[in-house]
Every structure is written in C-alpha cells, then in structure tokens.
Motif scaffolding. Sequence first.
Motif, mmCIF file in Angstrom:
data_model
loop_
_atom_site.group_PDB
_atom_site.id
_atom_site.type_symbol
_atom_site.label_atom_id
_atom_site.label_comp_id
_atom_site.label_asym_id
_atom_site.label_seq_id
_atom_site.Cartn_x
_atom_site.Cartn_y
_atom_site.Cartn_z
ATOM 1 N N ILE A 92 0.838 -1.202 0.000
ATOM 2 C CA ILE A 92 0.000 0.000 0.000
ATOM 3 C C ILE A 92 0.875 1.255 0.000
ATOM 4 O O ILE A 92 0.602 2.224 -0.732
ATOM 5 N N ILE A 93 1.923 1.242 0.815
ATOM 6 C CA ILE A 93 2.851 2.385 0.868
ATOM 7 C C ILE A 93 3.492 2.603 -0.504
ATOM 8 O O ILE A 93 3.603 3.739 -0.991
ATOM 9 N N GLY A 97 3.072 5.878 -3.018
ATOM 10 C CA GLY A 97 4.205 6.619 -3.565
ATOM 11 C C GLY A 97 4.216 6.604 -5.082
ATOM 12 O O GLY A 97 4.547 7.619 -5.726
ATOM 13 N N PHE A 98 3.850 5.460 -5.666
ATOM 14 C CA PHE A 98 3.813 5.332 -7.125
ATOM 15 C C PHE A 98 2.784 6.300 -7.721
ATOM 16 O O PHE A 98 3.061 6.990 -8.714
ATOM 17 N N LEU A 99 1.608 6.373 -7.117
ATOM 18 C CA LEU A 99 0.568 7.293 -7.591
ATOM 19 C C LEU A 99 0.978 8.746 -7.361
ATOM 20 O O LEU A 99 0.671 9.629 -8.176
ATOM 21 N N ASP A 100 1.676 8.981 -6.257
ATOM 22 C CA ASP A 100 2.148 10.340 -5.979
ATOM 23 C C ASP A 100 3.179 10.778 -7.012
ATOM 24 O O ASP A 100 3.198 11.937 -7.449
ATOM 25 N N ASP A 101 4.056 9.853 -7.416
ATOM 26 C CA ASP A 101 5.019 10.162 -8.472
ATOM 27 C C ASP A 101 4.311 10.546 -9.771
ATOM 28 O O ASP A 101 4.811 11.373 -10.538
ATOM 29 N N ARG A 102 3.155 9.939 -9.986
ATOM 30 C CA ARG A 102 2.430 10.172 -11.238
ATOM 31 C C ARG A 102 1.539 11.417 -11.189
ATOM 32 O O ARG A 102 1.467 12.187 -12.136
ATOM 33 N N TYR A 103 0.859 11.604 -10.041
ATOM 34 C CA TYR A 103 -0.155 12.660 -9.968
ATOM 35 C C TYR A 103 0.214 13.805 -9.023
ATOM 36 O O TYR A 103 -0.521 14.789 -8.945
ATOM 37 N N ASN A 104 1.322 13.663 -8.294
ATOM 38 C CA ASN A 104 1.825 14.728 -7.417
ATOM 39 C C ASN A 104 0.762 15.192 -6.415
ATOM 40 O O ASN A 104 0.269 16.320 -6.457
ATOM 41 N N PHE A 105 0.425 14.331 -5.464
ATOM 42 C CA PHE A 105 -0.571 14.654 -4.446
ATOM 43 C C PHE A 105 -0.114 15.825 -3.581
ATOM 44 O O PHE A 105 1.096 16.021 -3.383
ATOM 45 N N ILE A 114 -0.815 8.418 4.906
ATOM 46 C CA ILE A 114 0.225 7.611 5.553
ATOM 47 C C ILE A 114 -0.115 7.404 7.026
ATOM 48 O O ILE A 114 0.038 6.295 7.565
ATOM 49 N N ALA A 115 -0.579 8.461 7.702
ATOM 50 C CA ALA A 115 -0.958 8.354 9.116
ATOM 51 C C ALA A 115 -2.056 7.311 9.288
ATOM 52 O O ALA A 115 -2.017 6.492 10.226
ATOM 53 N N PHE A 116 -3.024 7.305 8.390
ATOM 54 C CA PHE A 116 -4.125 6.341 8.451
ATOM 55 C C PHE A 116 -3.611 4.915 8.251
ATOM 56 O O PHE A 116 -4.007 3.989 8.973
ATOM 57 N N ILE A 117 -2.697 4.731 7.298
ATOM 58 C CA ILE A 117 -2.121 3.398 7.042
ATOM 59 C C ILE A 117 -1.361 2.897 8.266
ATOM 60 O O ILE A 117 -1.500 1.733 8.677
ATOM 61 N N GLY A 219 9.857 4.831 -3.920
ATOM 62 C CA GLY A 219 11.055 4.253 -3.329
ATOM 63 C C GLY A 219 11.364 4.788 -1.951
ATOM 64 O O GLY A 219 11.666 4.025 -1.018
ATOM 65 N N THR A 220 11.283 6.111 -1.783
ATOM 66 C CA THR A 220 11.630 6.702 -0.486
ATOM 67 C C THR A 220 10.639 6.282 0.594
ATOM 68 O O THR A 220 11.036 5.939 1.710
ATOM 69 N N LEU A 221 9.352 6.290 0.265
ATOM 70 C CA LEU A 221 8.353 5.894 1.265
ATOM 71 C C LEU A 221 8.478 4.414 1.610
ATOM 72 O O LEU A 221 8.366 4.027 2.780
ATOM 73 N N LEU A 222 8.700 3.570 0.598
ATOM 74 C CA LEU A 222 8.822 2.131 0.834
ATOM 75 C C LEU A 222 10.044 1.816 1.696
ATOM 76 O O LEU A 222 9.949 1.095 2.692
ATOM 77 N N ILE A 223 11.190 2.350 1.323
ATOM 78 C CA ILE A 223 12.416 2.074 2.087
ATOM 79 C C ILE A 223 12.298 2.606 3.506
ATOM 80 O O ILE A 223 12.671 1.928 4.471
ATOM 81 N N ALA A 224 11.781 3.820 3.649
ATOM 82 C CA ALA A 224 11.660 4.417 4.980
ATOM 83 C C ALA A 224 10.723 3.595 5.867
ATOM 84 O O ALA A 224 11.007 3.382 7.053
ATOM 85 N N PHE A 225 9.615 3.119 5.291
ATOM 86 C CA PHE A 225 8.699 2.287 6.076
ATOM 87 C C PHE A 225 9.380 0.994 6.510
ATOM 88 O O PHE A 225 9.262 0.586 7.677
#
Length: 335
Positions: A92-93, A97-105, A114-117, A219-225
């Motif tokens: 999910i993380i 991040g993948f969608l954020d890279d595409r759509y820039n949330f 992220i807090a909810f997850i 990548g950054t969100l996944l690795i950090a998690f």
Amino acid sequence: MFNEYSIITLFLITNFFIILFFDKIKIFHVNIDNPDNKRKLHLSPIPLAGGTIIFLNLFLYYIIVLYNQDVLINETIFSKESFNLFFFTSSIIFVLGFLDDRYNFPASLKFLIIAFIILIILFLDDDLKIKTVNFSFLDKQINLSSYSIILTTFCFLVFLNAFNMFDGINLQSSLYSTIIFLSILISYYDSLMIKILLISIFGYLYLNFKNKSFLGDSGTLLIAFIIGYIFVKLYNFDKIIFTDEVVIYMLVPGIDLIRLFFKRISLRRNPLTPDRFHIHHLLLSKYSYLKSILILVGLIILPISMNFLGINRLFIMIFFFIIYAFLVKIILSKN
C-alpha cells in the motif's frame, strides 16, 4: 528446495537482468521525472523506477515465502501473520508513492493517508507499537501506556517525511539505506530479507549512478517504512536495548528535517512544502557533487561508527549536532 544461497543467487541474477534490460522494461518507465529548472535541475527526463525495482524484489521474496514457509525461520521478528501484514502494508505504501510520483498529491493529503495506514497496522500488529522508551543515559524506563499508538505513529510519520526529504541527489538516500541495512546485518539481525533488499538497492545504485533512474516517492516511502518497521521490531524483540541507539541511525535525515521545519516556519511557509534548503542543496551550492556526497556519507557514518565504538550516545548526539550546525554555518557564511 530453497536455501539461502540459492535464493540469493536467484535475486542476483534477477537484478542483473533488470539492469541489463532496464531500458526495455516498460513498467520502469511509467513515471518520469521531468526537469523544471527550479528544484529539478537534471538535464533530461529520468524514470522514477527505484521504488518499483525494490518492490519487485520484495514481491518475489514474498512469493518464495508463500511457497516455502521455512524461509521465515531465520526472520525472527516475523511470524507468518505479521509478515503477511508487513508485505500488505508495504504494498500500500509503495502504491501510494507510485501514484504520488504520477499525480503529485498535495503533501498534506499524503501525510494524512500515511498516518491512516500506520494507525491500521498498529491496531493489527501489537508487536509494532513502541510501548516503552529506554534511554541509555537515564536510569528509568518510560512506560508509554495509552500513548503508545500516538508516539509510534508520530515516529513513523517523522522518519518517512525525513527520509523523503533526504532524497535529493544521486546516490544520497540509497547509500544511506545501504549503510543502515548493512549495520543492521552486522550488529543485530542476520536477515535474508535485508540481504535481498540490499541486492535490489545495489542494482538501483548502479542505475542511479548512471543517471538512468531516481527512487521517486514510491522508493523513499517504501524504504523508509521498511527501515522504521525493522527498527521498531528489533527494539520490541530486545535485539536493540536502548531507544537512543535507534536515534543514532536516523540523526542525519532527522536533524535536517528539524532545521527545514523551523526554516520554513520562519519564512511563513508550509513545513511540508518542498524547497531548495535541504542539506544536499546547501552542499551543492558550495562544493562539487563528489565532495557533497562524500560529506553526506561522512555525516551518516560518523555517529554510527561512534556507536560501534561504544561511545556514550548522549555525547554522540550532542557532538553530531555541533558538527552539523558548524557545517551549515560554514556553507551559509561563504555563499
């Protein structure tokens, strides 16, 4: 059927072919980072494929675990159920991040998601909650009681944002991740999963060095998690005794986040809004890329090596803060 050597060989071959055929694999070119001559100063469009590479390796490892549960025997911080939950949350993380890279949330929306997850996984996995705080320089252990979920969520959010902001120039965040994972392997936890993550990061390192791929938020969100998850589990399973020992590993992105937070507030900006005040931007304004990355690696290694030598951790944190502040002052005074 599967032993550690055969699995590692499989992943070495897999990542070799990822590097070899990177330009031809379409999934690595879905999200592209285009230069804007403001914050993004690279000369040509670059695929944001680092997160995808690392996630594909994690996914393949998950498939192997499903096929052969014995692979988890040496993963002492995982049960079958907690590993399934870990992989599901990591997925999910990564997708976020993948969608954020595409759509820039918007940064605030991403922060809330992220807090909810994190809150959900904490309710499902009691072993992921930080229930006590134990500093090496204090005699008393602090029991968090009902504040456990709040503090754990806060720690995850801070580190995920700090790591995300720390990803700025080629090799920076991937070298940091490499140092962290190697330190965990050497000092605390002989984990096949970490070895596989390192193989995938090495593959990405090569592509990033060749300026063919960036990590992206996926990548950054996944690795950090993953880093945050492993440190909390190691602490809760008593493989790491003191809270400040974890802090040592997170000093560089953590202190830079704090400085940026107050800098942006002083300028009356949203603390989550991106800018060019990060430590890597300051270094590049004064030094060459090579000198900048060497200084960053030195900053990362300094507190970790002092911790390995058994130096008092309170002294390490104070000493590092002084070094960091002195470096920033030197750069700003000469610009």
